[in-house]
Write an enzyme that holds these catalytic residues in place. Structure first.
Site, PDB file in Angstrom:
ATOM      1  N   ARG A  21     -23.461  24.744  36.261  1.00  0.00           N
ATOM      2  CA  ARG A  21     -24.135  25.797  37.026  1.00  0.00           C
ATOM      3  C   ARG A  21     -23.768  25.702  38.510  1.00  0.00           C
ATOM      4  NH1 ARG A  21     -25.077  26.062  32.147  1.00  0.00           N
ATOM      5  NH2 ARG A  21     -26.729  27.342  31.246  1.00  0.00           N
ATOM      6  N   SER A  22     -23.007  24.676  38.892  1.00  0.00           N
ATOM      7  CA  SER A  22     -22.710  24.479  40.316  1.00  0.00           C
ATOM      8  C   SER A  22     -21.947  25.642  40.958  1.00  0.00           C
ATOM      9  CB  SER A  22     -21.955  23.162  40.523  1.00  0.00           C
ATOM     10  OG  SER A  22     -22.805  22.084  40.227  1.00  0.00           O
ATOM     11  N   THR A  67     -18.178  15.393  38.165  1.00  0.00           N
ATOM     12  CA  THR A  67     -19.142  15.275  37.077  1.00  0.00           C
ATOM     13  C   THR A  67     -18.512  14.548  35.889  1.00  0.00           C
ATOM     14  OG1 THR A  67     -20.829  16.477  35.820  1.00  0.00           O
ATOM     15  CG2 THR A  67     -18.706  17.598  36.095  1.00  0.00           C
ATOM     16  N   LYS A  71     -17.313  10.303  37.170  1.00  0.00           N
ATOM     17  CA  LYS A  71     -18.130   9.815  38.287  1.00  0.00           C
ATOM     18  C   LYS A  71     -17.810   8.383  38.726  1.00  0.00           C
ATOM     19  CE  LYS A  71     -22.179  12.798  37.887  1.00  0.00           C
ATOM     20  NZ  LYS A  71     -23.648  12.842  37.899  1.00  0.00           N
ATOM     21  N   ASN A  92     -20.848  11.519  43.013  1.00  0.00           N
ATOM     22  CA  ASN A  92     -20.892  12.884  42.468  1.00  0.00           C
ATOM     23  C   ASN A  92     -20.397  13.896  43.496  1.00  0.00           C
ATOM     24  OD1 ASN A  92     -23.077  13.386  44.216  1.00  0.00           O
ATOM     25  ND2 ASN A  92     -24.123  14.651  42.700  1.00  0.00           N
ATOM     26  N   GLY A 134     -34.205   4.791  29.891  1.00  0.00           N
ATOM     27  CA  GLY A 134     -32.756   4.995  29.991  1.00  0.00           C
ATOM     28  C   GLY A 134     -32.131   4.117  31.056  1.00  0.00           C
ATOM     29  N   GLY A 136     -28.443   4.629  31.870  1.00  0.00           N
ATOM     30  CA  GLY A 136     -27.091   5.159  32.092  1.00  0.00           C
ATOM     31  C   GLY A 136     -26.920   5.547  33.561  1.00  0.00           C
ATOM     32  N   ILE A 223     -35.025  14.418  33.557  1.00  0.00           N
ATOM     33  CA  ILE A 223     -33.894  14.922  34.341  1.00  0.00           C
ATOM     34  C   ILE A 223     -33.081  15.947  33.556  1.00  0.00           C
ATOM     35  CG2 ILE A 223     -33.854  12.835  35.777  1.00  0.00           C
ATOM     36  CD1 ILE A 223     -31.173  12.090  34.452  1.00  0.00           C
ATOM     37  N   TYR A 225     -32.392  19.599  32.014  1.00  0.00           N
ATOM     38  CA  TYR A 225     -32.825  20.970  32.342  1.00  0.00           C
ATOM     39  C   TYR A 225     -32.398  21.991  31.282  1.00  0.00           C
ATOM     40  CZ  TYR A 225     -28.143  21.405  34.393  1.00  0.00           C
ATOM     41  OH  TYR A 225     -26.774  21.398  34.589  1.00  0.00           O
TER      42      TYR A 225
END
Ligand code: ATR
Length: 282
Positions: A21-22, A67, A71, A92, A134, A136, A223, A225
């Site tokens: 979506r960036s 991304t 990264k 990022n 998590g 990661g 986190i 969406y």
């Protein structure tokens, strides 16, 4: 429109990248601020990453986002890396300096904290124990940001305990590791619960996280969406907990990147949020 001597360029390097979506986000801000330019998806395979990064200055790019899966792999191409990104162990964002050298940073943690504060301005990291699920890349950014924001106890819970222990040994206090099997009990006196695992994401298995022991006063954040409301957030909301989804983290991490490239710190407006939300399946 301001007079410009060149067309402004930035983008996001990833693979796959078309779902990002960036571009929508940054192109909205470019237009909003009357800047002539474009932010483009750059589908870069791992074997082409270093050549693509090296080409940024020659092509006149102000920088780019990085991304999945680049990264960590992009880091050796940086002439300098900011301390937050060094601690997280991933970047990022890349900024091309005036001398053509590349600077790496990581705004994910900034975006995370900003997303909580924009929904709940009175939120305080030191309010009580925080349970993070998590270990990661997402977790590393969130845990670092929570610690920097003043969290006194961060209980890190991960299926593979060794990965949580690595974060605890990299970051030190306030991170403590608890077993994945103990997660239902770990939230008993928590002020906040955060999911950074991929469980609950569109196309992934559900997250099995019993909330019976979680105080009603606790804030629950995810986190993820896509979907906008994960099963975890729906269950938390149904029992009266405050919730925050991952969209604010995405929107807010982009602000310092835009500023570093184009010299303006843009705002996350309700109009922008609605536009990005409309592009996400329910
Ligand atoms: P990111 O960089 O986006 O955080 P990641 O590095 O692949 O993604 O991490 C995914 C997280 O989801 C990890 O904490 C992973 O747990 P492991 O470290 O044990 O792999 C967690 N995760 C993924 N699938 C899971 C599952 N079925 N059960 C429990 N945890 C899971």
């Amino acid at each position: 429109m301001a007079s410009q001597d060149r067309f402004l360029l930035a983008g996001v390097m990833g693979y796959p990248v078309m779902h990002s979506r960036s571009p929508k986000l940054h192109n909205y801000w470019l237009e909003k601020h009357g800047l002539l330019g474009a932010y483009v998806p750059l589908a870069i395979q791992p074997e082409g990453l270093l050549a693509a990064l090296k080409a940024l200055p020659a092509l006149g790019f102000a920088g780019c986002n990085i991304t999945v899966p680049h990264k960590v792999a992009a880091m050796p191409a940086m002439a300098s890396i900011d301390p937050v990104a060094t601690r997280i162990g991933a970047i990022n964002c890349v900024t091309v300096r005036p001398d053509g050298s590349l600077h790496g940073s990581n705004n994910d943690g900034f975006g995370y904290i900003a997303s909580i504060r924009e929904r709940f301005p009175d939120w305080r990291a030191e309010a009580g124990p925080i349970v993070v699920l998590g270990a990661g890349g997402g977790s590393r950014a969130v845990v670092a940001a929570l610690a920097d924001a003043g969290a006194r106890e961060i209980r890190l819970v991960n299926r593979t305990r060794g990965k949580a222990e690595r974060i605890a040994s990299d970051y030190g206090a306030p991170v403590v590791v608890q077993d994945w099997e103990q997660r239902a009990d770990a939230v008993a006196d928590a002020a906040m619960l955060v999911n950074t695992t991929s469980l609950g994401m569109h196309g992934q298995p559900a997250l099995d996280m019993p909330l019976d022991r979680l105080p009603a006063s606790a804030l629950v954040s995810d986190i993820i969406y896509i979907p906008k409301e994960t099963q975890l957030l729906a269950a938390a909301r149904a029992r009266g907990n405050r919730t925050v989804n991952g969209l604010g983290m995405l929107l807010n991490q982009a602000r310092p990147a835009f500023r570093d490239w184009f010299g303006i710190l843009p705002e996350v407006t309700p109009e922008l949020r609605a536009m990005i939300e409309a592009s996400i399946p329910a």
